[in-house]
Design a protein around this motif. Structure first.
Motif, PDB file in Angstrom:
ATOM      1  N   ALA A 127       0.831  -1.213   0.000  1.00  0.00           N
ATOM      2  CA  ALA A 127       0.000   0.000   0.000  1.00  0.00           C
ATOM      3  C   ALA A 127       0.858   1.252   0.000  1.00  0.00           C
ATOM      4  N   GLU A 128       2.158   1.067  -0.225  1.00  0.00           N
ATOM      5  CA  GLU A 128       3.117   2.167  -0.089  1.00  0.00           C
ATOM      6  C   GLU A 128       2.869   3.301  -1.076  1.00  0.00           C
ATOM      7  N   SER A 129       2.208   2.996  -2.193  1.00  0.00           N
ATOM      8  CA  SER A 129       1.918   4.073  -3.153  1.00  0.00           C
ATOM      9  C   SER A 129       0.889   5.046  -2.589  1.00  0.00           C
ATOM     10  N   GLN A 130       0.070   4.581  -1.615  1.00  0.00           N
ATOM     11  CA  GLN A 130      -0.923   5.444  -0.975  1.00  0.00           C
ATOM     12  C   GLN A 130      -0.502   5.892   0.424  1.00  0.00           C
ATOM     13  N   LEU A 131       0.119   4.998   1.174  1.00  0.00           N
ATOM     14  CA  LEU A 131       0.456   5.280   2.568  1.00  0.00           C
ATOM     15  C   LEU A 131       1.901   4.887   2.847  1.00  0.00           C
ATOM     16  N   ASP A 132       2.685   5.828   3.359  1.00  0.00           N
ATOM     17  CA  ASP A 132       4.026   5.435   3.782  1.00  0.00           C
ATOM     18  C   ASP A 132       3.917   4.717   5.129  1.00  0.00           C
ATOM     19  N   GLN A 133       5.042   4.302   5.666  1.00  0.00           N
ATOM     20  CA  GLN A 133       5.014   3.456   6.865  1.00  0.00           C
ATOM     21  C   GLN A 133       4.305   4.140   8.038  1.00  0.00           C
ATOM     22  N   ARG A 134       4.635   5.374   8.294  1.00  0.00           N
ATOM     23  CA  ARG A 134       3.999   6.097   9.399  1.00  0.00           C
ATOM     24  C   ARG A 134       2.494   6.235   9.148  1.00  0.00           C
ATOM     25  N   GLU A 135       2.118   6.612   7.924  1.00  0.00           N
ATOM     26  CA  GLU A 135       0.703   6.803   7.582  1.00  0.00           C
ATOM     27  C   GLU A 135      -0.079   5.490   7.662  1.00  0.00           C
ATOM     28  N   TYR A 136       0.573   4.393   7.340  1.00  0.00           N
ATOM     29  CA  TYR A 136      -0.082   3.079   7.379  1.00  0.00           C
ATOM     30  C   TYR A 136      -0.525   2.733   8.804  1.00  0.00           C
ATOM     31  N   VAL A 201     -13.798  -5.441   8.136  1.00  0.00           N
ATOM     32  CA  VAL A 201     -14.594  -4.466   7.398  1.00  0.00           C
ATOM     33  C   VAL A 201     -13.740  -3.966   6.244  1.00  0.00           C
ATOM     34  N   CYS A 202     -14.393  -3.421   5.231  1.00  0.00           N
ATOM     35  CA  CYS A 202     -13.665  -3.003   4.037  1.00  0.00           C
ATOM     36  C   CYS A 202     -13.482  -1.493   3.999  1.00  0.00           C
ATOM     37  N   VAL A 203     -12.339  -1.084   3.478  1.00  0.00           N
ATOM     38  CA  VAL A 203     -11.922   0.319   3.479  1.00  0.00           C
ATOM     39  C   VAL A 203     -11.391   0.671   2.095  1.00  0.00           C
ATOM     40  N   ASP A 204     -11.706   1.877   1.641  1.00  0.00           N
ATOM     41  CA  ASP A 204     -11.225   2.339   0.339  1.00  0.00           C
ATOM     42  C   ASP A 204      -9.701   2.467   0.359  1.00  0.00           C
ATOM     43  N   THR A 205      -9.116   2.645  -0.798  1.00  0.00           N
ATOM     44  CA  THR A 205      -7.653   2.704  -0.913  1.00  0.00           C
ATOM     45  C   THR A 205      -7.043   3.918  -0.220  1.00  0.00           C
ATOM     46  N   ASP A 206      -7.885   4.883   0.194  1.00  0.00           N
ATOM     47  CA  ASP A 206      -7.346   6.022   0.950  1.00  0.00           C
ATOM     48  C   ASP A 206      -7.001   5.637   2.384  1.00  0.00           C
ATOM     49  N   GLY A 207      -7.423   4.447   2.815  1.00  0.00           N
ATOM     50  CA  GLY A 207      -7.108   3.987   4.160  1.00  0.00           C
ATOM     51  C   GLY A 207      -7.984   4.555   5.248  1.00  0.00           C
ATOM     52  N   SER A 208      -9.077   5.242   4.876  1.00  0.00           N
ATOM     53  CA  SER A 208      -9.920   5.853   5.911  1.00  0.00           C
ATOM     54  C   SER A 208     -11.423   5.724   5.662  1.00  0.00           C
ATOM     55  N   THR A 209     -11.850   5.569   4.414  1.00  0.00           N
ATOM     56  CA  THR A 209     -13.272   5.562   4.075  1.00  0.00           C
ATOM     57  C   THR A 209     -13.830   4.141   4.065  1.00  0.00           C
ATOM     58  N   LEU A 210     -14.804   3.870   4.928  1.00  0.00           N
ATOM     59  CA  LEU A 210     -15.433   2.552   4.951  1.00  0.00           C
ATOM     60  C   LEU A 210     -16.277   2.358   3.701  1.00  0.00           C
ATOM     61  N   ILE A 211     -16.277   1.142   3.173  1.00  0.00           N
ATOM     62  CA  ILE A 211     -17.049   0.808   1.978  1.00  0.00           C
ATOM     63  C   ILE A 211     -17.683  -0.574   2.161  1.00  0.00           C
ATOM     64  N   GLU A 212     -18.663  -0.886   1.302  1.00  0.00           N
ATOM     65  CA  GLU A 212     -19.173  -2.252   1.257  1.00  0.00           C
ATOM     66  C   GLU A 212     -18.084  -3.153   0.665  1.00  0.00           C
ATOM     67  N   CYS A 213     -17.961  -4.350   1.187  1.00  0.00           N
ATOM     68  CA  CYS A 213     -16.910  -5.255   0.719  1.00  0.00           C
ATOM     69  C   CYS A 213     -17.171  -5.729  -0.713  1.00  0.00           C
ATOM     70  N   PRO A 214     -16.219  -5.513  -1.620  1.00  0.00           N
ATOM     71  CA  PRO A 214     -16.366  -6.005  -2.994  1.00  0.00           C
ATOM     72  C   PRO A 214     -16.374  -7.530  -3.063  1.00  0.00           C
TER      73      PRO A 214
END
Length: 230
Positions: A127-136, A201-214
């Motif tokens: 997920a490093e393209s969206q979140l670095d280690q600290r952000e993860y 639970v499922c979360v969008d690629t932004d790492g914060s927005t909950l979504i229905e599980c694909p």
């Protein structure tokens, strides 16, 4: 005969290129996260038992297991960057929160670094393209605040008291509170009884927005499951 072979070769080339394109697309990203929390009572109440962290017995609350990138087809990337190793200095100021919300229960007893290192290197690097280690790690802590499973269950009268509850009542209690359907994973206690173990639970690629599980993982619980004491 020559024409048939020519057609077959062309079809093979098209299929091969399609596979390459799909692989390249998957290398470049992922579709969503599973945010996974586990119940310590169920982790410890098995034949394997558990070891408390060096900081002591965790609170009787769900703990973070991980934030896992996944693809919509049910597959997932893993260990995407062997050069991106866990660096505890990047999370030094949130260490206390991690010890509280993301404790390790594996044996032997530890300070958590081994657990967090595994989660970062296996899942976080994908997920490093969206979140670095600290952000993860920070994203997982913020999701824990948003998805407070024990509070959701207690609102519905579901308590960790070794009693049996219907699987549907557990799912409904969480969905009513957070607005999205969870996936419930069970394990078995030392007596072989099915118990509430993990909630995804499922979360969008932004790492914060909950979504229905694909898509959902494999695995089933019984219609009645135990909520173990801790």
């Amino acid at each position: 005969m020559g024409l048939k072979w020519s057609i077959l070769i062309k079809l093979f080339i098209v299929q091969y290129l399609s596979v390459l394109c799909l692989a390249r697309e998957k290398e470049d990203g992922f579709d969503f996260f599973y945010f996974v929390q586990q119940w310590p009572g169920a982790y410890c109440d098995t034949k394997h038992s558990c070891c408390y962290p060096k900081t002591g017995k965790p609170a009787a609350d769900f703990g973070i297991h991980g934030l896992w990138p996944n693809y919509d087809d049910g597959s997932y990337p893993s260990s995407c960057d062997p050069d991106s190793t866990f660096d505890k200095s990047q999370i030094s100021d949130i260490m206390t929160s991690l010890q509280k919300e993301w404790p390790s229960l594996s044996c032997p007893s530890s300070n958590g670094y081994r657990f967090w290192s595994h989660e970062w290197e296996k899942h976080g690097t994908c997920a490093e393209s969206q979140l670095d280690q600290r952000e993860y790690f920070e994203a997982a802590l913020k999701l824990k605040e948003k998805v407070h499973l024990l509070k959701s269950l207690k609102k519905a009268g579901i308590e960790p008291n070794d009693e049996l509850y219907s699987l549907e009542s557990i799912k409904k209690a969480i969905e009513d509170d957070i607005g999205f359907a969870p996936f419930i994973e069970c394990n078995k206690d030392s007596g072989g009884h099915s118990q509430l173990y993990q909630v995804l639970v499922c979360v969008d690629t932004d790492g914060s927005t909950l979504i229905e599980c694909p898509t959902l993982p494999r695995g089933r619980c019984g219609s009645e499951i135990q909520f173990a004491k801790f």
